[in-house]
Design a protein around this motif. Structure first.
Motif, PDB file in Angstrom:
ATOM      1  N   ARG A   1      -8.502  -3.786   4.639  1.00 33.45           N
ATOM      2  CA  ARG A   1      -8.758  -3.284   3.282  1.00 33.45           C
ATOM      3  C   ARG A   1      -7.936  -1.853   3.559  1.00 33.45           C
ATOM      4  O   ARG A   1      -7.561  -1.296   4.310  1.00 33.45           O
ATOM      5  CB  ARG A   1     -10.207  -3.031   3.082  1.00 33.45           C
ATOM      6  CG  ARG A   1     -11.011  -2.359   4.449  1.00 33.45           C
ATOM      7  CD  ARG A   1     -12.598  -2.875   4.196  1.00 33.45           C
ATOM      8  NE  ARG A   1     -13.206  -3.059   2.910  1.00 33.45           N
ATOM      9  CZ  ARG A   1     -13.382  -4.037   2.087  1.00 33.45           C
ATOM     10  NH1 ARG A   1     -13.478  -5.083   3.013  1.00 33.45           N
ATOM     11  NH2 ARG A   1     -13.859  -4.010   1.075  1.00 33.45           N
ATOM     12  N   PRO A   2      -7.817  -1.328   1.858  1.00 26.34           N
ATOM     13  CA  PRO A   2      -6.983  -0.239   1.814  1.00 26.34           C
ATOM     14  C   PRO A   2      -7.310   0.943   2.771  1.00 26.34           C
ATOM     15  O   PRO A   2      -6.615   1.849   3.184  1.00 26.34           O
ATOM     16  CB  PRO A   2      -7.194   0.271   0.268  1.00 26.34           C
ATOM     17  CG  PRO A   2      -7.844  -0.883  -0.325  1.00 26.34           C
ATOM     18  CD  PRO A   2      -8.406  -1.823   0.719  1.00 26.34           C
ATOM     19  N   ASN A   3      -8.574   1.186   2.829  1.00 25.48           N
ATOM     20  CA  ASN A   3      -9.307   2.260   3.716  1.00 25.48           C
ATOM     21  C   ASN A   3     -10.012   1.626   4.670  1.00 25.48           C
ATOM     22  O   ASN A   3     -11.416   1.131   4.126  1.00 25.48           O
ATOM     23  CB  ASN A   3      -9.963   3.391   2.995  1.00 25.48           C
ATOM     24  CG  ASN A   3      -8.978   4.172   2.062  1.00 25.48           C
ATOM     25  OD1 ASN A   3      -8.107   4.797   2.598  1.00 25.48           O
ATOM     26  ND2 ASN A   3      -9.031   4.226   0.854  1.00 25.48           N
TER      27      ASN A   3
ATOM     28  N   ARG B   1      -3.695  -2.744   6.121  1.00 31.35           N
ATOM     29  CA  ARG B   1      -4.331  -2.132   5.055  1.00 31.35           C
ATOM     30  C   ARG B   1      -3.906  -2.765   3.562  1.00 31.35           C
ATOM     31  O   ARG B   1      -3.851  -2.148   2.499  1.00 31.35           O
ATOM     32  CB  ARG B   1      -4.294  -0.681   4.994  1.00 31.35           C
ATOM     33  CG  ARG B   1      -4.799  -0.146   6.329  1.00 31.35           C
ATOM     34  CD  ARG B   1      -4.619   1.651   6.605  1.00 31.35           C
ATOM     35  NE  ARG B   1      -5.279   2.310   5.437  1.00 31.35           N
ATOM     36  CZ  ARG B   1      -5.364   3.730   5.575  1.00 31.35           C
ATOM     37  NH1 ARG B   1      -4.818   4.284   6.672  1.00 31.35           N
ATOM     38  NH2 ARG B   1      -5.990   4.091   4.691  1.00 31.35           N
TER      39      ARG B   1
ATOM     40  N   MET C   1     -11.856   1.184  11.557  1.00 28.31           N
ATOM     41  CA  MET C   1     -11.261  -0.002  11.928  1.00 28.31           C
ATOM     42  C   MET C   1      -9.715   0.038  12.052  1.00 28.31           C
ATOM     43  O   MET C   1      -9.085  -0.439  11.279  1.00 28.31           O
ATOM     44  CB  MET C   1     -11.709  -1.208  11.273  1.00 28.31           C
ATOM     45  CG  MET C   1     -13.216  -1.274  11.147  1.00 28.31           C
ATOM     46  SD  MET C   1     -13.918  -2.770   9.963  1.00 28.31           S
ATOM     47  CE  MET C   1     -13.705  -1.893   8.454  1.00 28.31           C
TER      48      MET C   1
ATOM     49  N   ALA D   1       0.875  -1.069   0.055  1.00 29.85           N
ATOM     50  CA  ALA D   1      -0.117   0.159  -0.014  1.00 29.85           C
ATOM     51  C   ALA D   1       0.771   1.174   0.104  1.00 29.85           C
ATOM     52  O   ALA D   1       1.866   1.274   0.837  1.00 29.85           O
ATOM     53  CB  ALA D   1      -1.022   0.035   1.291  1.00 29.85           C
ATOM     54  N   PRO D   2       0.539   2.032  -0.755  1.00 34.22           N
ATOM     55  CA  PRO D   2       1.370   3.575  -1.003  1.00 34.22           C
ATOM     56  C   PRO D   2       1.327   4.111   0.421  1.00 34.22           C
ATOM     57  O   PRO D   2       0.268   4.240   0.943  1.00 34.22           O
ATOM     58  CB  PRO D   2       0.788   3.997  -2.105  1.00 34.22           C
ATOM     59  CG  PRO D   2      -0.768   3.703  -2.533  1.00 34.22           C
ATOM     60  CD  PRO D   2      -0.568   2.321  -1.877  1.00 34.22           C
TER      61      PRO D   2
ATOM     62  N   THR E   1     -10.046  -8.601  -1.674  1.00 30.58           N
ATOM     63  CA  THR E   1     -10.450  -7.728  -0.563  1.00 30.58           C
ATOM     64  C   THR E   1     -11.863  -7.183  -1.011  1.00 30.58           C
ATOM     65  O   THR E   1     -12.794  -6.992   0.012  1.00 30.58           O
ATOM     66  CB  THR E   1      -9.300  -6.738  -0.240  1.00 30.58           C
ATOM     67  OG1 THR E   1      -8.216  -7.452   0.417  1.00 30.58           O
ATOM     68  CG2 THR E   1      -9.914  -5.544   0.748  1.00 30.58           C
ATOM     69  N   PHE E   2     -12.032  -6.840  -2.372  1.00 31.05           N
ATOM     70  CA  PHE E   2     -13.229  -6.132  -2.412  1.00 31.05           C
ATOM     71  C   PHE E   2     -14.525  -6.961  -2.962  1.00 31.05           C
ATOM     72  O   PHE E   2     -15.620  -6.420  -2.790  1.00 31.05           O
ATOM     73  CB  PHE E   2     -12.994  -5.038  -3.936  1.00 31.05           C
ATOM     74  CG  PHE E   2     -11.940  -4.256  -3.790  1.00 31.05           C
ATOM     75  CD1 PHE E   2     -11.611  -3.647  -2.685  1.00 31.05           C
ATOM     76  CD2 PHE E   2     -10.940  -3.962  -4.849  1.00 31.05           C
ATOM     77  CE1 PHE E   2     -10.640  -2.504  -2.670  1.00 31.05           C
ATOM     78  CE2 PHE E   2     -10.131  -3.113  -4.881  1.00 31.05           C
ATOM     79  CZ  PHE E   2      -9.960  -2.408  -3.791  1.00 31.05           C
TER      80      PHE E   2
ATOM     81  N   ILE F   1     -12.829   1.378   6.510  1.00 31.50           N
ATOM     82  CA  ILE F   1     -14.142   2.276   6.847  1.00 31.50           C
ATOM     83  C   ILE F   1     -15.336   1.074   6.963  1.00 31.50           C
ATOM     84  O   ILE F   1     -15.333   0.269   5.943  1.00 31.50           O
ATOM     85  CB  ILE F   1     -14.359   3.150   5.956  1.00 31.50           C
ATOM     86  CG1 ILE F   1     -13.272   4.325   5.723  1.00 31.50           C
ATOM     87  CG2 ILE F   1     -15.673   3.758   6.185  1.00 31.50           C
ATOM     88  CD1 ILE F   1     -13.515   5.118   4.538  1.00 31.50           C
TER      89      ILE F   1
ATOM     90  N   LEU G   1      -4.720  -7.913  -0.383  1.00 32.21           N
ATOM     91  CA  LEU G   1      -5.265  -7.911  -1.527  1.00 32.21           C
ATOM     92  C   LEU G   1      -6.049  -9.025  -1.979  1.00 32.21           C
ATOM     93  O   LEU G   1      -7.086  -9.036  -2.482  1.00 32.21           O
ATOM     94  CB  LEU G   1      -4.075  -7.975  -2.667  1.00 32.21           C
ATOM     95  CG  LEU G   1      -3.178  -6.796  -2.827  1.00 32.21           C
ATOM     96  CD1 LEU G   1      -2.202  -6.950  -3.981  1.00 32.21           C
ATOM     97  CD2 LEU G   1      -3.973  -5.374  -2.989  1.00 32.21           C
TER      98      LEU G   1
END
Lengths: 155, 155
Positions: B106-108, B82, B77, B15-16, B98-99, B110, B85
């Protein structure tokens, strides 16, 4: 920020100028809506097809999306002001606190929409049901929770 | 971060390390769940009463909440990693991107939950339907969109 005017009767607070957590934009949403005036008040399942573009680092996270005809999409309403406490809707009726409204203006302007998937491409998902500006930053995609459903497809 | 172990078969991305937008925590959620092991896999409308505490700068934004028996609650969370994948659920079956999962990782990170309101107090809302750790940071409260409903109250 501050794209939305303050209407008579609205209450502006002083949102603290701090960052408690950092978001990463993972892509963007392409829609036919180029200005706030173009955006429908709410996405329609028979509305235009929009394109959710996912950036390359997260392509592997799309595995298994084809099992889900509907998805929950989270995005960042980057042009909404964040300091409104009480708001007056465009119609002028229904003044209420920000937490009792789904207005874009809120302390953390995260939108949550349910969309109908029409196609999945490498790095992109074509969907109906969005109402956001072209170029809106993407935050997350989740399957819908079991036990929830859209009551009236056309609403 | 990194509270969740990586299981065999999972894919970790990079993750960047950047902040595209900043979140403000507007309160916290008090629940009976003190460890990840205590948390139910999904909130139940007949689960324990939890207390959503809203910080004072946003109290005025609660006006009109009493009109909404169900609310959508967004929270952060903060202990989820984060960078996953592809994930393997606890049960070991159902490896997916993940999606295509509602995992906290997950990347964000929420979370979006629908809750049933049992009482509103000054600066707080008592609700059922949450599954998060005690002390979880609160991001937003919205009324449920018309046209959506909980299909099976007990699920």
């Amino acid at each position: 920020m501050d794209e939305f005017e303050v209407r008579p009767g609205e209450v502006v607070g002083s949102a603290p100028d701090r960052a408690d957590a950092a978001l990463i934009f993972i892509g963007r949403i392409r829609t036919p809506f180029q200005s706030l005036r173009d955006c429908p008040r709410q996405g329609q399942m028979d509305g235009p097809i929009c394109r959710i573009e996912i950036d390359e680092p997260w392509w592997q996270a799309m595995q298994g999306l084809e099992a889900h005809p509907e998805l929950q999409v989270l995005y960042w309403m980057n042009r909404a002001r964040r300091d409104l406490l009480v708001q007056v809707p465009r119609t002028g009726a229904g003044r209420a606190g920000t937490f009792a409204l789904r207005s874009p203006a809120r302390p953390n302007p995260i939108a949550v929409s349910i969309v109908a998937v029409t196609a999945i491409e490498p790095g992109a998902i074509l969907v109906r049901g969005l109402d956001c500006l072209d170029g809106t930053p993407l935050l997350d995609i989740k399957p819908c929770r079991r036990g929830f459903t859209r009551q009236n497809e056309g609403q």
